[in-house]
Design an enzyme around this catalytic site. Structure first.
Site, PDB file in Angstrom:
ATOM      1  N   HIS A 159       7.641 -22.596  63.389  1.00  0.00           N
ATOM      2  CA  HIS A 159       7.189 -23.904  62.907  1.00  0.00           C
ATOM      3  C   HIS A 159       5.688 -24.016  63.144  1.00  0.00           C
ATOM      4  CE1 HIS A 159       7.697 -28.045  61.648  1.00  0.00           C
ATOM      5  NE2 HIS A 159       6.819 -28.358  62.585  1.00  0.00           N
TER       6      HIS A 159
ATOM      7  N   GLY B 297       6.112 -16.200  51.366  1.00  0.00           N
ATOM      8  CA  GLY B 297       6.628 -15.075  52.140  1.00  0.00           C
ATOM      9  C   GLY B 297       5.583 -14.238  52.843  1.00  0.00           C
ATOM     10  N   SER B 298       4.448 -14.852  53.225  1.00  0.00           N
ATOM     11  CA  SER B 298       3.457 -14.027  53.940  1.00  0.00           C
ATOM     12  C   SER B 298       4.012 -13.601  55.304  1.00  0.00           C
ATOM     13  CB  SER B 298       2.122 -14.765  54.089  1.00  0.00           C
ATOM     14  OG  SER B 298       2.223 -15.861  54.951  1.00  0.00           O
ATOM     15  N   ASN B 299       4.840 -14.437  55.910  1.00  0.00           N
ATOM     16  CA  ASN B 299       5.472 -14.014  57.175  1.00  0.00           C
ATOM     17  C   ASN B 299       6.503 -12.919  56.938  1.00  0.00           C
ATOM     18  OD1 ASN B 299       4.625 -15.612  59.723  1.00  0.00           O
ATOM     19  ND2 ASN B 299       4.689 -17.166  58.107  1.00  0.00           N
TER      20      ASN B 299
ATOM     21  N   ASN C 149      13.386 -19.613  64.488  1.00  0.00           N
ATOM     22  CA  ASN C 149      12.574 -20.256  63.456  1.00  0.00           C
ATOM     23  C   ASN C 149      11.113 -20.271  63.903  1.00  0.00           C
ATOM     24  OD1 ASN C 149      11.963 -21.878  61.113  1.00  0.00           O
ATOM     25  ND2 ASN C 149      11.886 -23.676  62.442  1.00  0.00           N
TER      26      ASN C 149
HETATM   27  C1  GAR Z   1       4.765 -21.017  57.666  1.00  0.00           C
HETATM   28  O1  GAR Z   1       3.561 -21.624  58.040  1.00  0.00           O
HETATM   29  C2  GAR Z   1       5.880 -21.509  58.564  1.00  0.00           C
HETATM   30  O2  GAR Z   1       5.469 -21.803  59.861  1.00  0.00           O
HETATM   31  C3  GAR Z   1       6.299 -22.761  57.840  1.00  0.00           C
HETATM   32  O3  GAR Z   1       6.282 -22.410  56.488  1.00  0.00           O
HETATM   33  C4  GAR Z   1       5.199 -21.491  56.279  1.00  0.00           C
HETATM   34  C5  GAR Z   1       5.706 -20.366  55.398  1.00  0.00           C
HETATM   35  O4  GAR Z   1       4.646 -19.562  54.964  1.00  0.00           O
HETATM   36  N1  GAR Z   1       7.602 -23.215  58.270  1.00  0.00           N
HETATM   37  C6  GAR Z   1       7.921 -24.496  58.370  1.00  0.00           C
HETATM   38  O5  GAR Z   1       7.154 -25.394  58.067  1.00  0.00           O
HETATM   39  C7  GAR Z   1       9.337 -24.754  58.873  1.00  0.00           C
HETATM   40  N2  GAR Z   1       9.527 -26.128  59.178  1.00  0.00           N
HETATM   41  P1  GAR Z   1       4.921 -18.168  54.266  1.00  0.00           P
HETATM   42  O6  GAR Z   1       5.904 -18.398  53.111  1.00  0.00           O
HETATM   43  O7  GAR Z   1       3.585 -17.715  53.764  1.00  0.00           O
HETATM   44  O8  GAR Z   1       5.489 -17.236  55.296  1.00  0.00           O
END
Ligand code: GAR
Length: 205
Positions: free
Chosen positions: A120, A28-30, A118
């Protein structure tokens, strides 16, 4: 679905803020970054954070920010309208997938047409599709000796990683690039671009 945090004391339905739901499966850093970006915003409110993993870091970030945080299961998501009903009851305007790894079912696509974004971690259409997420993407990019990669923010339709592209940002890949250094570059691009792209998309700028 059992609430793991209390909703905010006051809802903001009386103002014109757009209400967004964040979906996440991982650390969940995003989610953390998006919550911080919209803290105090008069345009966007992060109303709820939902996850298919009950221990997801994303839920903890939401809870700490006093945002409603809920886990859901396969039945809630794929075999019933439980998640849809929740989104309706929270008067959600947009869904943001921030590291969410389940395919979005038809009931959500049709009720939130052109309102699901989304992120990616590659330059789609390259390195997209089923099984292409997180480190798997970067490992493939490195194995193929790409010179450049990046991120894509796109609308979600019924196929994996297939909807209209809203924004892409690129970074170069060095001779000495490692999985870790590439993950850091991509993470930086995501943090710099995702919240502002959400805001511009919602305000149609
Ligand atoms: C992110 O890099 C996002 O782009 C990717 O998952 C990661 C989540 O990181 N999404 C995908 O690969 C979708 N196909 P986070 O949990 O630290 O936010």
């Amino acid at each position: 679905m059992r609430p793991i945090s209390r909703p905010k004391a006051m809802k903001t339905t009386e103002n014109n803020k757009k209400r967004i739901a964040l979906f996440a499966s991982g650390s969940g850093s995003n989610v953390f970054n998006i919550i911080n970006y919209f803290e105090g915003s008069e345009i966007v409110e992060v109303t709820i954070v939902l996850s298919n993993k009950k221990n997801a870091g994303a839920l903890v970030h939401a809870e700490k920010a006093n945002i409603k945080a809920l886990p859901f299961n396969r039945h809630d998501f794929f075999e019933s309208n439980n998640v849809l009903r929740l989104l309706k009851s929270e008067q959600i305007d947009y869904i943001i997938l921030a590291g969410f790894l389940w395919k979005i079912p038809e009931n959500l696509i049709s009720n939130f047409e052109n309102k699901i974004l989304n992120i990616h971690p590659s330059l789609l259409p390259k390195y997209g599709g089923k099984g292409m997420f997180g480190r798997h993407v970067h490992e493939s990019v490195l194995a193929n000796k790409e010179k450049e990669t990046g991120i894509t923010i796109h609308l979600v339709n019924e196929k994996y990683d297939d909807g209209k592209i809203i924004k892409q940002a690129t970074c170069s890949i060095d001779e000495s690039e490692t999985l870790l250094s590439l993950q850091e570059k991509i993470s930086k691009l995501e943090k710099e671009n995702f919240p502002i792209t959400i805001e511009q998309f919602i305000t149609k700028k």
